[in-house]
Every structure is written in structure tokens, then in C-alpha cells.
Enzyme design. Sequence first.
Site, PDB file in Angstrom:
ATOM      1  N   TYR A 177       0.247  -0.953  -0.402  1.00 23.41           N
ATOM      2  CA  TYR A 177      -0.046  -0.112   0.010  1.00 23.41           C
ATOM      3  C   TYR A 177       0.925   1.560  -0.138  1.00 23.41           C
ATOM      4  CZ  TYR A 177      -4.408  -2.189   1.397  1.00 23.41           C
ATOM      5  OH  TYR A 177      -5.342  -3.440   1.154  1.00 23.41           O
TER       6      TYR A 177
ATOM      7  N   GLY B 104     -17.419  -1.713  -2.696  1.00 19.14           N
ATOM      8  CA  GLY B 104     -17.132  -1.509  -4.004  1.00 19.14           C
ATOM      9  C   GLY B 104     -16.255  -0.506  -4.695  1.00 19.14           C
ATOM     10  N   PHE B 105     -15.234  -0.245  -3.667  1.00 20.23           N
ATOM     11  CA  PHE B 105     -14.358   0.844  -4.112  1.00 20.23           C
ATOM     12  C   PHE B 105     -15.288   1.936  -4.365  1.00 20.23           C
ATOM     13  CE2 PHE B 105     -10.162   1.772  -6.568  1.00 20.23           C
ATOM     14  CZ  PHE B 105      -9.645   1.332  -6.087  1.00 20.23           C
TER      15      PHE B 105
ATOM     16  N   LEU C 248     -20.974   1.567  -3.981  1.00 17.81           N
ATOM     17  CA  LEU C 248     -21.899   1.848  -3.000  1.00 17.81           C
ATOM     18  C   LEU C 248     -22.310   2.892  -2.369  1.00 17.81           C
ATOM     19  CD1 LEU C 248     -22.003  -2.256  -2.900  1.00 17.81           C
ATOM     20  CD2 LEU C 248     -23.703  -1.274  -3.884  1.00 17.81           C
TER      21      LEU C 248
ATOM     22  N   GLY D 130     -23.093   5.001  -4.003  1.00 18.09           N
ATOM     23  CA  GLY D 130     -24.425   5.979  -5.022  1.00 18.09           C
ATOM     24  C   GLY D 130     -23.862   6.995  -5.997  1.00 18.09           C
TER      25      GLY D 130
END
Length: 344
Positions: free
Chosen positions: A53, A236-237, A240, A242
Site C-alpha cells: 500500500y 465496491g471501490f 455503493l 451511489g
Amino acid sequence: MKTTTIPNTSLKISKICLGTMTFGEQNSESEAHEQLDYAVSHGINFIDTAEMYPIASRKETLGSTERFIGSWLNKRGKRDDLVIATKIAGPNRGMEYIRKPLDFSAKSIKEAVDLSLKNLQTDYIDLYQMHWPERVMNMFGRRGLTGIDTNWKENFAEVLSVYDELIKAGKIRHIGVSNEAPWAVMKFISESEKHNLPRIATIQNPYSLLNRLFEVGLTEVCMRENIGLMAYSPLGFGILSGKHLNGTQSNSRIDLFPQFTRYTSENATKATKLYQELAQSHDLTLTQMALAFVQQQQFVMSTIIGATSLAQLKENIDSHEIVLSEEILKEIDAIQEMIPNPAP
């Protein structure tokens, strides 16, 4: 904050784990410290990182995330009330700049552990994970396994023997796997029992409204064998949340790293719209519903959340108080039946 215990250990952890892969790319060191301070002040004691990372991984930023956590730990002074997890990178990812060879040999594992200890400014790692398998398999967007990696030779006992040595040396406490499949999880368990070697305690795999493939085979393995799932990418990256339904948001992960297409397919977008409509019909944000869904699953030990701002982090943490009704869960399942697992 709800807590649980990592299976077969004495490590008590928060049901929400702070993911840190933005530290060093999207977040500065001071912003990383602010997130860590906020998370700990709100009951989170479980922090997950990795040697590779931040994401997207680059030679220039390699190890920054661990170093930012390390400088925070050094400033904080207190260590024993935290559970720190990190990971060793496996091969087959075009990241030879991490080390050569990039594998799970004794040399590689020991070098990786020592460097993580140095970066984290700590004497021990609570949970040490293999970031992905050495063998080539279906992961990171690949649905099925079409062939066996004949170049890889089984070495489960050898790998566990190295971890046994490191545990006895006090450098790591427990071990886990990530992005793994049922076959290898069972092999790790059988080899540890056969040779009296350390037992994997956790698995870190994707799990979200857009990817419920964990339920197919790994759920039974983990529940029967008492292995805890650390669910990653529950949003989800960021899909989600929106926020991308009306177009890609500038400086978001999807905008900055367009190479990550796992959650941006046409079907993923269709499913996300349906989930957002469902959430709104129950006076919830999509973020709240998506995180609450993951956290309510019996087989989920802890949900890994990540954020690039304190506002996002606050909403993500507050989601642990939400309990979805049976009605909402049935409606979620109906969407899953209509568009199953659009983001493998």
C-alpha cells in the site's frame, strides 16, 4: 462499537476495521493521522494495512501506508490496545520492485516481516496475512478457474513452518490468508493439523452487495472451521456510495485509477441503481444499507471500511448502529437473484 474475538485467538477486535490503502496516495500523513485518531476515538481498535500500500501501488509510494501508521503509533505511544494487521505481497502482479523473488519463500517472508515491523515502528504484528496466493487463480475480477497453475508446487507446510518460527520469535502473533479459495483454505488447515503448525485464523476476501461469491463455498468452510472473514470492499471501490450513478466523480478512486474496472460494468451499475432505490425507499442512504448488509452476515468477523475524508469515515462508522429488517433483506436478495454478483 460492537466487538468480537478473532477465532482461536485472544485478540478482541472491533466489528469495523479501518482500512488504510488510501494513506500515501489519496491521503497525506496528517490526514492519515486524523483518520486514525477519529477511528480509535469511536471504538475501532482493528487496523488493516499491507506492505504494497497505498493503492494504486507504485514504486515511488511503496510502504508509505505502513510508515504513516508507524509514525502515528510512535506519536501515540500506546500499542497494546490495538490490533494491527498487515500483508505480504504474493507473485504474479508485476510488482517486482517490492522484492526479488516475490514469493512466499522463507527468505521473502522474513524480509517482508522485518520491513513491516520497521515501517510500523512496532515490535510485533498481531495478524500477518498472505495478500493473494502464489498460484495463478481466479481473483480480482476473474469469475472462473479455467486451468490449473502447473508451474506452482504445493508448499503449505513449508510456508506454515516459516510462520511458526516467526511466531516463536515474537514477531507475529497470528496468521491469515486473503483473496483465497476454499481448496487452499482447507489445505492450510489440514497441513497445520498434520504437522502441529500455526492455524490460519482469518481470511480477507471481497464481499458486498455487488459480490456475494464468498457465500458459494467459503462461507461453509469458515463457519465449520471457525475462520473469521474480514470483508473488504463492502462499498465496491466507492460504487455503493451511489455517488457515481450520475457520472464519475473527480478525484474519486474510480476517477484516479480507471484501470480498476471490477465494479464499473453495465450490470454493476444497473444493480447499484436498484440498491439505491431500495435504500431510499427505507429512508437509508445506499452507503448505510450496503455496509449494514455486510455487517449483519453471521460469517463476517469484521468489515473493512476506508475513506478519503472524515465525513466519509463518520458515515461508514455510524453504519454499525443500523440493523436491516427482514423485509429489506428479502428485497436485497431479490435484486441479487435478478443481477447476481456483477462484480466478481
